[in-house]
Write an enzyme that holds these catalytic residues in place. Structure first.
Site: not given
Length: 750
Positions: A191, A304, A336, A338, A433, A502, A706
């Site tokens: 990814q 997160r 997924r 996170f 973030t 994300a 997500e």
């Protein structure tokens, strides 16, 4: 138009890593990994393996030309163990042979001496020892300590959340090919192409311009290939560098399960305070994250968790603290959601605990505390909220009270089968973030025959991002999507990419593609001005393959316009950059505006539990979900449905089991269960949220990757409600709620 990959998928023509034709002379790698979870590595004997049939080389840490390190955030993860082993499954040596079978056969002949050391698998034990990967993180809003003293109701508790195996259909793998001048081309199932590029450069000592990483597509990722793909690409790259031959390695399923990290397990404490009107006025949470043996992506996952620790609720006084705990498990990683689901589960458990003690339905407390416009999140961002709207629309469409009544009536007449219903609101922030990661680039070529090529940093892994990129280009030029081709994700065409993660890939790369297309479009319309005798470029548009003037179709077609532009030496290519505006976060104050927007939604989940056997069925998941103005409804619905089922699996049946020695016991599909056709909900109903709010998403089409997963949390509480309808026990807030655990709770007092 649904998904541009559908035809090749169903015909078996789509190309994945293992479908890439191998170059003559290709070798195959196999890793020998540690049988123990922690110990001093005193010796490695590779002599028998080196003499085995077809073996070209056996590589250990001392053979690396570059640095023996692949840790990104914290340099704590050697590619090959050297001196100590820190988890069962840690790579120690690489066998390179003329066939996959010969490499695997030889790897079994390697022997090691490891002096055992203490094995820690519990994050609370690691925290007590002070074994943290990074210092604790904390969010503070208001003053919880003083407010708790005046609360009408205060409740405290603890939750345990297990991990989750990614179980992507395509396992981890890579294929490295030497290039002229000592460089490398690496095909990777990743990814994060740039993350792979950096890791390969680190272990080989090469510069980034000497390493090309190419990704056609993934057979699933779910976060498991955001960072963990780096190791397998580095293994192949090192082997290629040392043998001067192409090297391929595609892990077998049990290798993948044994050697890779999972969703982070968490052990958490909570304290919730309510006033006389059942408003939540104070909330404290402490999260112990089981990071595993190395950093990987654990710190941002932990962050997160804090960002989503209050889910969809406004709580004026919050103290949330999180510890990133080092244990002797494989380094856990992105999955997924996170870290967001882990934070949400704890606040939902706290609300369920309070509701149970107060004799209320949890939905009453949930509804009374939904965040509204102008309310402040614990991290300082001010809400533009659709939490109340999504709840109201879900209730209006699906009628929660009626569903509850039906469950109560069923339970009154059924002795051994009980129904449970639960509401699950979701608020999920969209953006990385870490602010610098919110950028993307797109390269668009318009060829003289009118066809269009698009290259972005987005990786297609089944979520339909390539379809959406093609849609952006087709819409910007007013063309049919068939004239657009989205090419592989490649670090030479698009450099310095952020990972496809994300839920931000479509937004970031779509916006970059839109900018590139708009620049070319303006150039073409300048060429068209005199050809259609228009006075101003604003009078012109591109639609259905023609130039339109003041809304009227002209005779100037797309291909003619493109060729005229080329003959006038107009640039028909553009490389554009997009950076999300208006976002930022300062960890020195733990305040800021980290998210471009939030996705809101509300689900109603209903289950039926067989109280003799502990088995259950999910009757329905009915949700009102905010996916903006969908670019592609079929793709978005597929993502929502898939996310819901994956969330249900995490909450109900997917149990990752390590023994006290740190060895994975749920190491095959016979011992690790994921939802199949018989365990998915009987009904999934998705109602699009009706809202007029603008956002920073591409074409106002909000992210869907997500957020839907968190609706699965509702199944846990629905099952819990069904169990409580049969017995007066109070199940611990431990997940997953497997049939075995359900059965034990049903008869806990026997």
């Amino acid at each position: 138009m649904k998904n541009i990959d559908s035809k090749s998928h169903v015909r078996g023509e789509s190309v994945y890593l293992d479908d890439i034709p191998t170059v003559q002379g290709t070798l195959y790698a196999c890793v020998f990994d540690s049988p123990l979870a922690h110990g001093k590595l005193t010796s490695i004997d590779t002599s028998e393996a080196e003499e085995s049939e077809g073996v070209v080389r056996v590589i250990t840490a001392k053979d690396l030309i570059g640095e023996n390190q692949i840790g990104g955030i914290v340099p704590d993860e050697p590619l090959l163990a050297d001196g100590e082993v820190h988890f069962a499954g840690q790579p120690i040596a690489i066998v390179v042979a003329k066939s996959e079978e010969l490499a695997r056969k030889a790897a079994k002949k390697i022997t090691v001496d490891i002096e055992p050391l203490e094995v820690v698998t519990d994050p609370r034990v690691a925290a007590a020892k002070g074994d943290l990967i990074v210092p604790p993180k904390k969010f503070v809003l208001g003053d919880t300590a003083s407010v708790f003293e005046n609360c009408a109701h205060v409740f405290e508790g603890r939750t345990e959340q297990n991990g989750q195996e990614h179980l992507y259909i395509e396992t981890q793998g890579a294929y490295a090919v030497p290039t002229e001048g000592g460089g490398l081309k690496v095909y990777s199932s990743t990814q994060g192409p740039t993350a792979v590029q950096r890791a390969v450069c680190r272990v080989t000592g090469l510069a980034m311009h000497e390493v090309e990483v190419d990704v056609q597509r993934l057979g699933g990722g779910f976060g498991g290939k955001e960072d963990q793909a780096n190791a397998w690409a580095a293994v192949c790259a090192v082997a290629t560098q040392l043998t001067k031959r192409p090297v391929k390695y595609a892990l077998h399923r049990m290798e993948d399960m044994r050697m890779t990290g999972k969703r982070h397990p968490y052990s958490s404490d909570y304290k919730i305070g309510l006033d006389a009107d059942f408003k939540i006025v104070a909330y404290e949470a402490t999260f112990y994250q089981n990071a595993g043996a190395a950093c990987d992506l654990s710190p941002p996952v932990l962050e997160r968790t804090l960002f989503h620790c209050t889910n969809s609720y406004f709580i004026p006084n919050v103290t949330a603290t999180a510890y990133c705990c080092r244990t002797n498990l494989p380094p856990n990683t992105a999955f997924r959601g996170f870290g967001g689901p882990q934070g949400m589960f704890v606040i939902e458990a706290a609300i369920a605990h309070a509701a149970e003690k107060l004799g209320l339905p949890a939905s009453e407390i949930q509804r009374a505390n939904l965040i509204d416009d102008g309310d402040e999140f614990p991290y300082g961002q001010i809400a533009e909220s659709d939490a109340i709207t999504s709840w109201a629309q879900a209730d209006d469409k699906f009628n929660f009270a009626t569903l509850q009544k039906e469950a109560v009536e069923f339970n009154a007449s059924s002795k051994y089968f009980k129904k449970g219903v639960a509401m699950m609101p979701v608020c999920f922030g969209i953006s990385f973030t870490k602010t610098p990661m919110n950028q993307a680039r797109s390269l668009v070529h318009v060829y003289t025959d009118g066809s269009i090529a698009v290259s972005t940093g987005a990786v297609e892994m089944g979520q339909g991002v390539n379809t959406k990129m093609a849609q952006v280009a087709a819409k910007m030029f007013g063309l049919d999507i068939d004239v657009v081709k989205v090419h592989t994700t490649n670090t030479l065409r698009i450099a310095n990419t952020s990972p496809t993660a994300a839920s931000a890939a479509a937004d970031l790369n779509g916006k970059a593609t839109q900018l590139a297309c708009e620049t070319i479009r303006k150039r073409l319309l300048e060429v068209a001005l005199p050809l259609v005798e228009a006075a101003d470029i604003d009078d012109l548009s591109l639609q259905d393959g023609f130039v339109f003037r003041n809304g009227e179709k002209t005779s100037l077609g797309w291909q003619t316009l493109v060729m005229d532009a080329h003959l006038q030496r107009v640039n028909l290519s553009e490389h554009s950059h997009y950076a999300t505006p208006g976002i930022g976060f300062d960890w020195t104050t733990a305040k800021g505006h980290p998210f471009a927007y939030h996705v809101y939604g509300t689900a109603i989940v209903g289950v039926t539990v067989d109280c003799l056997r502990g088995r259950y069925e999910v009757d329905y998941v009915k949700c009102c979900h905010d996916f903006g103005t969908s670019m592609n409804t079929a793709v978005d619905l597929g993502q929502i449905e898939g996310g819901i089922v994956q969330g249900l699996g995490w909450m109900t049946m997917e149990e990752v089991v390590y023994d006290a020695d740190g060895r994975l016991r749920s190491n095959a599909l016979s011992t690790y269960k994921v939802p199949d056709i018989y365990s998915v909900p009987k009904e999934i109903a998705v109602l699009p949220l009706e809202t007029d709010r603008d956002n920073l998403a591409i074409f106002n089409s909000k992210a869907v990757g997500e957020p839907p997963l968190m609706y699965g949390i509702g199944a846990y509480f629905a099952i819990r409600n069904a169990v409580k309808a049969y017995t007066d026990c109070s199940p611990k807030f431990d997940c997953p709620f497997t049939p075995e655990r359900v059965l034990m709770n049903l008869y806990s007092k026997l």
